[in-house]
Scaffold this active site. Structure first.
Site, PDB file in Angstrom:
ATOM      1  N   LYS A 215      21.640  38.347 -32.234  1.00 38.03           N
ATOM      2  CA  LYS A 215      22.413  38.491 -33.413  1.00 38.03           C
ATOM      3  C   LYS A 215      22.400  37.381 -34.452  1.00 38.03           C
ATOM      4  O   LYS A 215      22.710  37.571 -35.498  1.00 38.03           O
ATOM      5  CB  LYS A 215      23.912  38.459 -32.756  1.00 38.03           C
ATOM      6  CG  LYS A 215      24.265  39.720 -31.842  1.00 38.03           C
ATOM      7  CD  LYS A 215      25.895  39.647 -31.448  1.00 38.03           C
ATOM      8  CE  LYS A 215      25.990  40.768 -30.412  1.00 38.03           C
ATOM      9  NZ  LYS A 215      27.466  40.854 -30.033  1.00 38.03           N
TER      10      LYS A 215
ATOM     11  N   ASP B 255      31.953  42.837 -34.345  1.00 39.01           N
ATOM     12  CA  ASP B 255      32.638  42.615 -33.199  1.00 39.01           C
ATOM     13  C   ASP B 255      34.345  42.194 -33.364  1.00 39.01           C
ATOM     14  O   ASP B 255      35.240  42.658 -32.628  1.00 39.01           O
ATOM     15  CB  ASP B 255      32.141  41.585 -32.375  1.00 39.01           C
ATOM     16  CG  ASP B 255      30.792  42.165 -31.871  1.00 39.01           C
ATOM     17  OD1 ASP B 255      30.581  43.216 -31.564  1.00 39.01           O
ATOM     18  OD2 ASP B 255      29.807  41.175 -31.669  1.00 39.01           O
TER      19      ASP B 255
END
Ligand code: ATR
Length: 279
Positions: A66, A103
């Site tokens: 990420k 997220d």
């Protein structure tokens, strides 16, 4: 032409993202695919830098890529910039690589769906854990205007690093003072792996927590963790962690395939069955 998207990371075999996006592709009758693409750590930077040649219109990014994916993007949304990590990528019309982190939006979408109005009742939140999930959740709570976000973690220095990133809203606190802090908490969030199948339960005495405080866990296997069960037994509203996984997928699907999908009960049941978790 068939639009192709994928989950990228290393490993990707365990990812439920293909199941989630596959459900929505079928539900909406879209000419698209969503596959697994394992990207070895040594090749990650090359892969994301040359993303336009991958044949994909976009992708999700999971651990451990990420941060490197964010660094390879031409532009990041506010969340990805604040977190230094991206989990959703797409190519814009001129072929530039765009990155978002959904997220935190997944966390908010889950609470909005399962506990509407929670934010109006939350002045002070306590986040347990200081890893990648906590980073997204602290961003989410701050972006929603929660005034105070306290972070407690086994390793205090990691809580401090995370709090510094989101100061002055976020503040690190020592695990030793949780009993005091719980008494002034409106929202309790577990982001540690404690309570997950195969892990010890989170050992926390909830008795100081005001009974109207909302308790949520990012662990979704089991769906009702020992923490959530203890909270439910004491009369607290609870929200399980499955919805965060499902809601974080929504913005990517909309980008790649042009339809904003719903998180419905059928999708929840499908993913639970695949996880072997009882509803
Ligand atoms: P994620 O991306 O899911 O947040 P992570 O980055 O590995 O995963 O973070 C895991 C979190 O769970 C960390 O806050 C970790 O605490 P440390 O920073 O001290 O490692 C916490 N955690 C994991 N196992 C734990 C345990 N046995 N007791 C307390 N905290 C634990």
């Amino acid at each position: 032409m068939t639009r192709r998207a994928a989950i990228t990371g290393f490993p990707v075999a365990h990812s439920r993202s293909p199941l989630i996006h596959g459900y929505w592709l079928k539900h909406h009758g879209i000419d698209g695919t969503y596959d697994r693409v394992a990207v070895e750590p040594a090749t990650a930077e090359t892969f994301y830098r040359a993303f336009a040649k991958s044949g994909l219109v976009g992708c999700n990014v999971t651990v451990p890529h990420k941060e490197v994916a964010a660094a390879c993007c031409d532009e990041l949304d506010d969340a990805a910039r604040a977190m230094g990590a991206a989990n959703t990528l797409w190519l814009d019309d001129s072929g530039r690589l765009m990155g978002a982190n959904t997220d935190g939006l997944g966390f908010l979408g889950n609470l909005d769906q399962q506990a509407p109005g929670w934010d109006a009742r939350t002045k002070s939140a306590l986040v347990l854990g200081a890893g990648g999930a906590a980073r997204a959740i602290v961003w989410a709570l701050a972006s929603r205007g929660v005034e105070k976000v306290l972070i407690a973690n086994r390793t205090l220095s990691k809580a401090q690093d995370l709090a510094d990133r989101f100061a002055p809203v976020a503040k690190a606190v020592s695990w030793d003072y949780l009993a005091d802090i719980l008494g002034r908490t409106d929202l309790l969030v577990n982001t540690t792996s404690l309570g997950m199948e195969g892990q010890p339960p989170l050992d926390l005495d909830l008795s100081p927590l005001p009974v109207e405080a909302l308790v949520t866990d990012i662990v979704y296997a089991p769906l009702v963790t020992p923490l959530l069960q203890a909270a439910r037994d004491r009369g607290h509203p609870i929200v399980d962690g499955l919805g965060m996984l499902l809601h974080q997928a929504v913005p990517g699907f909309e980008r790649w395939f042009g339809v904003r999908p719903e998180v419905d009960d059928a999708l929840r049941r499908l993913v639970l069955a695949d996880l072997g978790v009882s509803p």
